[in-house]
Scaffold this active site. Structure first.
Site, PDB file in Angstrom:
ATOM      1  N   THR A 213       0.847  -1.193   0.000  1.00 33.43           N
ATOM      2  CA  THR A 213       0.000   0.000   0.000  1.00 33.43           C
ATOM      3  C   THR A 213       0.882   1.242   0.000  1.00 33.43           C
ATOM      4  O   THR A 213       2.076   1.175  -0.324  1.00 33.43           O
ATOM      5  CB  THR A 213      -0.972  -0.023   1.201  1.00 33.43           C
ATOM      6  OG1 THR A 213      -1.936   1.028   1.042  1.00 33.43           O
ATOM      7  CG2 THR A 213      -0.247   0.161   2.517  1.00 33.43           C
ATOM      8  N   ASN A 214       0.319   2.392   0.355  1.00 29.37           N
ATOM      9  CA  ASN A 214       1.066   3.645   0.392  1.00 29.37           C
ATOM     10  C   ASN A 214       0.570   4.494   1.552  1.00 29.37           C
ATOM     11  O   ASN A 214      -0.277   4.053   2.334  1.00 29.37           O
ATOM     12  CB  ASN A 214       0.926   4.380  -0.946  1.00 29.37           C
ATOM     13  CG  ASN A 214      -0.536   4.565  -1.326  1.00 29.37           C
ATOM     14  OD1 ASN A 214      -1.287   5.280  -0.678  1.00 29.37           O
ATOM     15  ND2 ASN A 214      -0.957   3.886  -2.401  1.00 29.37           N
TER      16      ASN A 214
END
Length: 405
Positions: A213-214
């Site tokens: 993810t980020n």
């Protein structure tokens, strides 16, 4: 835009234990700029005194239908004519029954019968009273008569057990009233138009407990969804996982990965007039997801990734009538990369931000962006709250779309 600002709100408080929360509701309405006058039933006065509401609202409280506050006025008619929004909160089963059947035997029921302004009813009562067929018939009658019902919450009741019937929080009531005012205001620039907004950082699964993810918090996308709703749009927020509450008046679609976000967007794209791609969509994913947790081994673990579909480019290729806004989060060569994205994705606008700068972009409450459009000089929006940046982005989009029309 605060739709309650300077509005005349008549608050009708009936006799239930939730009456004390009406004091907080008065403060919340005033905080949004409304002028508030309060009506209390005899039952409500057993729980909270008129003096409390008088001190909060700075107006005398209506309690007796035969008491005249001014000799040349009929009090309940004067209040009804003054009212721009009538709010019954909390609404007991008794007062609901009176209003549904046109009974006028006290100040509250008499004034409500004379009121032609929009009426909102926030019931609060025991779950068994709420579920009683008679109460439900009365609620359906109020709906058929055009009154707006603010559904009671489910939770711990005064009787010591849980059920539906709790008085909604004052902030929720005010948000619901504001949303109904937005829906009814045909002068708003996005009135009735469908706007899709994406938000959050997608998650690409590796196994049942791990994912890629980020750092996106979703705050920018949520601010844009709220701002579009305040401009009258019918907003659908397609959100990857975040810790944010769902915005009032916005349809919410929960997704997790780039693939599920793409599916949700394509299913709604044809009917949208504006699409705002504020989500941080993962560029890569694992081609396979392990069925069980990947165990640590003595050697290095090699992770193979494959490219995700380019959703913005796909929407750009399919674009017909939609105004398409993309985002470019960069750490270097901001304008170069953003300009390339504007052209290659066939977007109408790219909102670019340098996420390596302090207080900008991912997981901050503030942002600073540069707006790029074809054949126009870049437009810089200096550091401000994401709510303000969202409003400014939509102002630019509306002005551009007007020129294109």
């Amino acid at each position: 835009m605060v739709l309650l600002a300077k509005k005349h709100v008549a608050l009708y408080v009936s006799g239930g234990i939730a009456a004390y929360k009406a004091a907080y509701l008065v403060r919340e309405l005033i905080r949004h700029g409304a002028e508030v006058r309060v009506v209390e039933t005899a039952g409500a006065q057993e729980f909270i005194t008129p003096l409390t509401f008088q001190a909060l609202s700075k107006h005398a409280v209506y309690t007796d239908r035969f008491a005249q506050l001014a000799p040349d006025e009929v009090a309940h008619i004067e209040l009804a004519d003054w009212t721009e929004i009538a709010l019954v909160a909390p609404a007991t089963a008794d007062l609901i029954a009176k209003v549904a059947n046109g009974i006028a035997d006290d100040f509250a029921s008499t004034a409500l019968l004379a009121t032609t302004a929009p009426k909102f009813v926030a019931p609060a009562m025991n779950v068994h009273m709420w579920e009683n067929p008679a109460t439900q018939r009365n609620i359906n009658t109020l709906k058929a008569d055009g009154l707006h019902i603010i559904e009671p919450a489910t939770g711990f009741l005064a009787e010591g057990y849980s059920g539906k019937g709790r008085f909604p929080e004052p902030e929720e009531i005010v948000a619901t009233v504001n949303d109904q005012l937005i829906a009814a205001d045909t002068s708003l620039p996005l009135h009735g138009q469908s706007v899709l907004v994406t938000a959050g950082g997608t998650r690409e699964r590796l196994d049942p407990v791990r994912y890629l993810t980020n750092n996106s918090s979703g705050k920018m996308g949520y601010a844009l969804a709220t701002a579009a709703r305040k401009l009258g749009a019918k907003v659908t927020l397609i959100s990857a996982p975040t810790a944010l509450p769902q915005p009032a008046g916005v349809a919410y679609v929960a997704v997790d990965s780039a693939a599920t976000m793409r599916t949700a967007l394509l299913a709604r794209y044809a009917d949208a007039q504006m699409v705002i791609m504020a989500a941080a969509v993962a560029d890569f994913r694992s081609p396979t997801v392990a069925a069980n947790k990947i165990k640590k081994t003595a050697t290095d673990y090699q992770l193979t990734l494959t490219k995700n579909p380019d959703i913005l480019a796909e929407l750009g290729q399919q674009k017909h009538h939609q105004f398409l806004i993309g985002f470019a989060a960069e750490t270097q060569n901001l304008l170069t990369y953003a300009q390339q994205k504007l052209t290659s994705k066939h977007a109408d606008m790219i909102v670019a931000n340098d996420v390596s700068s302090p207080q900008v972009g991912f997981d901050h409450d503030t942002n600073a962006v540069t707006i790029l459009q074809s054949n126009q000089a870049p437009q810089q929006l200096p550091l401000a709250s994401k709510e303000v940046i969202a409003q400014q982005i939509l102002q630019v989009a509306l002005a551009t779309r007007k020129l294109q029309a």
